[in-house]
Every structure is written in structure tokens, then in C-alpha cells.
Design an enzyme around this catalytic site. Structure first.
Site, mmCIF file in Angstrom:
data_model
loop_
_atom_site.group_PDB
_atom_site.id
_atom_site.type_symbol
_atom_site.label_atom_id
_atom_site.label_comp_id
_atom_site.label_asym_id
_atom_site.label_seq_id
_atom_site.Cartn_x
_atom_site.Cartn_y
_atom_site.Cartn_z
ATOM 1 N N ASP A 1 4.465 6.276 5.040
ATOM 2 C CA ASP A 1 4.057 5.794 3.714
ATOM 3 C C ASP A 1 5.179 5.892 2.702
ATOM 4 O OD1 ASP A 1 1.297 6.349 5.018
ATOM 5 O OD2 ASP A 1 0.941 5.140 3.223
ATOM 6 N N ASN B 1 3.271 10.632 5.690
ATOM 7 C CA ASN B 1 2.407 9.756 6.496
ATOM 8 C C ASN B 1 1.023 10.396 6.581
ATOM 9 O OD1 ASN B 1 2.066 7.334 8.096
ATOM 10 N ND2 ASN B 1 1.904 8.663 9.872
ATOM 11 N N LYS B 2 0.127 9.715 7.240
ATOM 12 C CA LYS B 2 -1.275 10.152 7.326
ATOM 13 C C LYS B 2 -1.399 11.631 7.684
ATOM 14 C CE LYS B 2 -4.142 8.325 6.469
ATOM 15 N NZ LYS B 2 -4.644 8.527 5.075
ATOM 16 N N ARG C 1 -3.161 3.919 -5.487
ATOM 17 C CA ARG C 1 -2.891 4.962 -4.482
ATOM 18 C C ARG C 1 -1.440 5.416 -4.674
ATOM 19 N NH1 ARG C 1 -4.762 3.957 1.409
ATOM 20 N NH2 ARG C 1 -4.827 6.227 1.335
ATOM 21 N N GLN D 1 -9.093 5.843 10.979
ATOM 22 C CA GLN D 1 -8.297 4.612 11.170
ATOM 23 C C GLN D 1 -7.959 4.390 12.649
ATOM 24 O OE1 GLN D 1 -7.707 6.910 8.799
ATOM 25 N NE2 GLN D 1 -6.778 6.040 6.983
ATOM 26 N N ARG E 1 -5.620 -1.096 3.537
ATOM 27 C CA ARG E 1 -4.862 0.157 3.562
ATOM 28 C C ARG E 1 -3.695 -0.031 4.510
ATOM 29 N NH1 ARG E 1 -4.932 0.124 8.220
ATOM 30 N NH2 ARG E 1 -3.961 2.165 8.132
ATOM 31 N N GLY E 2 -2.822 0.988 4.553
ATOM 32 C CA GLY E 2 -1.574 0.842 5.309
ATOM 33 C C GLY E 2 -0.501 0.403 4.319
ATOM 34 N N ALA E 3 0.607 1.166 4.246
ATOM 35 C CA ALA E 3 1.582 0.972 3.172
ATOM 36 C C ALA E 3 2.081 -0.477 3.028
ATOM 37 C CB ALA E 3 2.747 1.945 3.366
HETATM 38 O O1 MRU Z 1 -4.664 5.984 4.125
HETATM 39 P P1 MRU Z 1 -4.061 4.837 4.865
HETATM 40 O O2 MRU Z 1 -4.953 4.278 5.929
HETATM 41 O O3 MRU Z 1 -3.531 3.778 3.934
HETATM 42 O O4 MRU Z 1 -2.817 5.478 5.603
HETATM 43 C C1 MRU Z 1 -2.022 4.672 6.415
HETATM 44 C C2 MRU Z 1 -0.929 5.399 7.081
HETATM 45 O O5 MRU Z 1 -0.756 6.589 6.917
HETATM 46 C C3 MRU Z 1 0.007 4.600 7.911
HETATM 47 O O6 MRU Z 1 0.537 5.378 8.959
HETATM 48 C C4 MRU Z 1 1.173 4.097 7.052
HETATM 49 O O7 MRU Z 1 0.702 3.510 5.853
HETATM 50 C C5 MRU Z 1 2.011 3.111 7.772
HETATM 51 S S1 MRU Z 1 1.149 1.600 8.103
HETATM 52 C C6 MRU Z 1 2.246 0.565 8.860
#
Ligand code: MRU
Length: 318
Positions: free
Chosen positions: A218, A228-229, A79, A177, A46-48
Site C-alpha cells: 500500500d 500492506n494488509k 483511506r 479479501q 479497495r486495493g491501492a
Molecule cells: O484494505 P484493502 O483491501 O484495500 O488492502 C489491500 C492490500 O493490502 C493490498 O495488498 C494492496 O493494496 C496492494 S493491491 C495490488
């Protein structure tokens, strides 16, 4: 020691299963695009930026057996919010059309992301002064990228440049996370930090204990609105109220030029069960309906600056 979320092995991808962290380090061997798609959907990765890199390798594996259009459809349907997924796959499709070596293209995407993060770290750490107390949300570190990290990369760069900093880590419900991944990365690197519940952040700001907030992204629109999250928007409002600088940190591959209005950003809705239980432990009635939005959108006006590898953008100027 910096961690790594995945390794390309020529005919398969080795992926650190982030669902098991911090308890266990389990490595998954992914051999086709279906397995890669499952890993993205189930948040083993996970993480963009990490999602983008892994999807590119999934494309390399997939087109060995399947038509490119079908492979793209499977990988894109995982996703919806993280723009890097679509950016990387569109770049792979273009490379294939142009007759480029697509394995090399995926390797380049990974290398470029790592280099972008290192550059972002250099640029962003200028905003961190010695002694600062920083709040961060979710995980934006080496695990969420090809390495180093975005918001956490800036924090890492500041730490390595000798600045004495303290990081407050939002646990980041419901997937944790912050608690599971960011705390793990910070601990490994010896960066001083304290884990807090998401709801503690506002009171710490009120008490004058937070000097700056750094988060990832994201998807970013042309106007500088940021998906973002979930919880990021709330933090931005609190930051505004308490006059605390609010920085978004992301590579340019997170910018989606096609989105005109923030309401066009697809916000992922995940199963309500994920907020009613954690690691098999249920804590809400089975029949209670639950709404689980994985992301929110922070309007440009709440953001002090967006830090990219190409420089700093002040959304008010966009
Ligand atoms: O649901 P996730 O864990 O994929 O969400 C991740 C985030 O929201 C991060 O802040 C974002 O992807 C940036 S990661 C460098």
C-alpha cells in the site's frame, strides 16, 4: 477470464461492488466525487492501485461541479494508507494546473497501471519455478488494480507461462479479501489453489509446504519498508524464520518518496465492529473493545526483493 473492478463511461464510473463478492456481482453507478469517496471509504473498491485509478475518475467527475481543492479534500479524506490514492490525485491536480485534458489523464493512469502490472508479471514470474507452492495474502489481483494484478499478477503470469503452481490463499481477516476475492479470481482462471486461515500459514511453512511468498503493498518508503494488509509483517517474520523468500510486488506509484521513517506511514484504523461481526453476523460481545488496524509495516530487512515494472529492488541494497 480476467475480471475488471471498474469501467469509465465518460460521464460516470461503473464500479463492481467488492463488498458483495463472491455471492453477487452488483455494479454501482457513481456520478460525482462524493459517491466515489464513499465507495473508497466503505471498501466497495479497495486495493491501492484500484483506489488510485478510481479517485482519478472521481476528480474528473467532481470538478464539473466543485472547486478542485474541495474535490481533492473529499477524495483524499477516505483511506490514509494506500499511497496510490495521493499519487493519482496529485498527478490529476498537476495536470489540471498545466491545462491538460484531465479525463485523458485519468484514462492514462488506468492504462499505465494495467501496463505496469503486465510488465511486473513478466519480471516477477521469473522468480516462480515449475511446481512451486506459493503463499499470498489479501487480494492483489485484477480487482485491486486496473487489471491483471501485482502479486497475483505475477502468479497469473507464471500460470499462463505454463508453470504448474499451487497457491495457498490466506483468508485475510477481518475483511476476507483472500477468501472472497483472491479465491474468486483464482477459481475463475482455473489456477490451482487452497484457502487457509491466516493462522495456518506458519505451520505450513514449518512443514516445508511453502516455497515462496508474494504480497502487494500500500505504501513503500525510500528505505524499502512496506505497509500492506495487516498480517503481512507476521508472514515476513515467519518467512525469515523458515528461510522462505518473501517478495513484495508493487508499481512505482506505490513508492512514497516523502516518508523518511516507517513510523511516519499513516496506518488506517477501522471500526472495531468490523472485527466483531461479518456480513451482519455478530460473534463477539457488543461491549468488548476491539482494535482494528487495517495495515502493518514490514521492515525492509525482512523482504527478499521488491518487484516493480522498472525492475527488481533488493531492499538490503537501498
Ligand atoms: O484494505 P484493502 O483491501 O484495500 O488492502 C489491500 C492490500 O493490502 C493490498 O495488498 C494492496 O493494496 C496492494 S493491491 C495490488
Amino acid at each position: 477470464m480476467e475480471v475488471k473492478a471498474f469501467y469509465w463511461k465518460g460521464d460516470h464510473l461503473l464500479l463492481l461492488d467488492q463488498r458483495d463478492l463472491p455471492d453477487k456481482e452488483v455494479w454501482l453507478k457513481l456520478t460525482d466525487h462524493f459517491e466515489v469517496a464513499d465507495a473508497i471509504r466503505s471498501m466497495a473498491v479497495r486495493g491501492a492501485p484500484a483506489i488510485g485509478c478510481v479517485a482519478a475518475y472521481g476528480f474528473v467527475l467532481g470538478i464539473k461541479k466543485e472547486k478542485p481543492e474541495k474535490v481533492l479534500a473529499v477524495l483524499k479524506n477516505t483511506r490514509p494508507t494506500a499511497y496510490n490514492l495521493f499519487w493519482a490525485l496529485n498527478r490529476m491536480a498537476k495536470a489540471l494546473k498545466e491545462g491538460k485534458d484531465i479525463e485523458q489523464e485519468a484514462i492514462n493512469i488506468e492504462k499505465e497501471d494495467y501496463n505496469a502490472n503486465k510488465r511486473i508479471g513478466q519480471i516477477g514470474s521469473k522468480f516462480i519455478k515449475d511446481g512451486m507452492r506459493i503463499l499470498t495474502h489479501c487480494n492483489t489481483g485484477a480487482l485491486a488494480t486496473a487489471g491483471w494484478g501485482t502479486a497475483l499478477g505475477v502468479i497469473r503470469s507464471a500460470h499462463y507461462s505454463g508453470k504448474k503452481i499451487h497457491v495457498f490463499v490466506n483468508e485475510t481477516r477481518p475483511y476476507m479479501q483472500g477468501a472472497r476475492l483472491t479465491a474468486w479470481e483464482l477459481l475463475k482462471e482455473g489456477i490451482p489453489h487452497t484457502l487457509i486461515t491466516d493462522m495456518t500459514a506458519g505451520f505450513l511453512m514449518k512443514k516445508g509446504l511453502i516455497d515462496a511468498i508474494f504480497v502487494g503493498a500500500d505504501r513503500i518508503t525510500k528505505k524499502g519498508d512496506v505497509a500492506n494488509k495487516i498480517g503481512t509483517y507476521t508472514l515476513s517474520v515467519l518467512a525469515k524464520t523458515h528461510n522462505i523468500p518473501f517478495y513484495v510486488v508493487a508499481p512505482t506509484s506505490t513508492f512514497d518518496p516523502s516518508i523518511k521513517d516507517q513510523d511516519e506511514i499513516p496506518v488506517e484504523e477501522r471500526s472495531g465492529d468490523e472485527i466483531k461481526s461479518f456480513k451482519g453476523c455478530k460473534f463477539a460481545p457488543d461491549d468488548t473493545p476491539a482494535l482494528h488496524l487495517a495495515f502493518d509495516i514490514t521492515p525492509a530487512e525482512n523482504i527478499t526483493a521488491i518487484i516493480t515494472e522498472e525492475g527488481v529492488i533488493h531492499p538490503k541494497d537501498l
